[in-house]
Design a protein around this motif. Structure first.
Motif, short mmCIF file in Angstrom:
data_model
loop_
_atom_site.label_atom_id
_atom_site.label_comp_id
_atom_site.label_asym_id
_atom_site.label_seq_id
_atom_site.Cartn_x
_atom_site.Cartn_y
_atom_site.Cartn_z
N GLU A 1 53.54 14.32 42.33
CA GLU A 1 53.45 12.96 41.80
C GLU A 1 54.59 12.16 42.43
N ASP A 2 54.25 11.01 42.95
CA ASP A 2 55.24 10.13 43.57
C ASP A 2 56.12 10.86 44.58
N GLY A 3 55.49 11.75 45.36
CA GLY A 3 56.22 12.46 46.40
C GLY A 3 57.08 13.62 45.92
N LYS A 4 57.04 13.93 44.61
CA LYS A 4 57.84 15.03 44.06
C LYS A 4 56.94 16.14 43.54
N ARG A 5 57.33 17.36 43.81
CA ARG A 5 56.59 18.51 43.29
C ARG A 5 56.83 18.62 41.79
N VAL A 6 55.74 18.63 41.01
CA VAL A 6 55.87 18.65 39.55
C VAL A 6 55.27 19.89 38.91
N ALA A 7 54.44 20.63 39.65
CA ALA A 7 53.81 21.82 39.07
C ALA A 7 53.26 22.70 40.18
N GLU A 8 52.98 23.94 39.81
CA GLU A 8 52.34 24.87 40.73
C GLU A 8 50.96 25.22 40.19
N ALA A 9 49.97 25.22 41.07
CA ALA A 9 48.63 25.66 40.70
C ALA A 9 48.58 27.18 40.82
N ILE A 10 48.00 27.83 39.83
CA ILE A 10 47.95 29.29 39.78
C ILE A 10 46.54 29.75 40.14
N ARG A 11 46.43 30.63 41.11
CA ARG A 11 45.12 31.13 41.54
C ARG A 11 44.48 31.93 40.41
N VAL A 12 43.21 31.63 40.14
CA VAL A 12 42.44 32.35 39.14
C VAL A 12 41.83 33.56 39.83
N ARG A 13 42.17 34.73 39.34
CA ARG A 13 41.62 35.96 39.88
C ARG A 13 40.44 36.35 39.01
N LEU A 14 39.23 36.07 39.49
CA LEU A 14 38.04 36.27 38.68
C LEU A 14 37.88 37.70 38.22
N GLU A 15 38.29 38.65 39.05
CA GLU A 15 38.18 40.05 38.65
C GLU A 15 39.11 40.37 37.48
N ASP A 16 40.27 39.75 37.41
CA ASP A 16 41.17 39.93 36.27
C ASP A 16 40.65 39.18 35.04
N ASN A 17 40.15 37.98 35.26
CA ASN A 17 39.66 37.13 34.18
C ASN A 17 38.48 37.76 33.45
N ALA A 18 37.71 38.59 34.14
CA ALA A 18 36.54 39.22 33.53
C ALA A 18 36.92 40.22 32.45
N TYR A 19 38.15 40.72 32.48
CA TYR A 19 38.58 41.74 31.52
C TYR A 19 39.53 41.21 30.45
N VAL A 20 39.74 39.90 30.40
CA VAL A 20 40.62 39.31 29.39
C VAL A 20 39.95 39.43 28.03
N LYS A 21 40.67 39.98 27.04
CA LYS A 21 40.12 40.10 25.69
C LYS A 21 40.22 38.74 25.02
N ARG A 22 39.10 38.28 24.54
CA ARG A 22 39.04 36.97 23.88
C ARG A 22 38.63 37.16 22.43
N HIS A 23 39.10 36.25 21.59
CA HIS A 23 38.70 36.25 20.19
C HIS A 23 37.30 35.65 20.08
N ARG A 24 36.53 36.17 19.18
CA ARG A 24 35.17 35.66 18.97
C ARG A 24 35.24 34.25 18.42
N SER A 25 34.46 33.37 18.98
CA SER A 25 34.41 31.99 18.52
C SER A 25 33.80 31.93 17.12
N PRO A 26 34.35 31.14 16.21
CA PRO A 26 33.76 31.00 14.88
C PRO A 26 32.37 30.37 14.96
N PHE A 27 32.08 29.67 16.03
CA PHE A 27 30.79 29.01 16.19
C PHE A 27 29.71 30.00 16.63
#
Length: 76
Positions: free
Chosen positions: A38-64
């Protein structure tokens, strides 16, 4: 940027901080990473999503998820 806080760059999916959702952002990248600027200054880093890791993330069941189609219907 997508509504879920991700971007695609060179066919790779990256997460960025939620404060950038819905905004156009400037990205710069090098061999070490992808960065948000932003305005020529680094403000954050984008983190690569590793789909193979994301497939095994334990998630809580949605109340819906427990609501059946019959329960969700209303009489008109």
């Amino acid at each position: 940027m997508k509504a879920d806080g991700t971007i695609t760059l060179n066919k790779q999916l990256y997460e960025v901080p939620p404060q950038f959702i819905g905004q156009s952002i400037e990205l710069r990248y090098d061999e070490r990473g992808v960065y948000v600027y932003e305005d020529g200054k680094r403000v954050a880093e984008a983190i690569r999503v590793r789909l193979e890791d994301n497939a095994y993330v334990k998630r809580h069941r949605s109340p819906f998820a427990a609501v059946s189609a019959k329960e969700g219907e209303q009489d008109v």
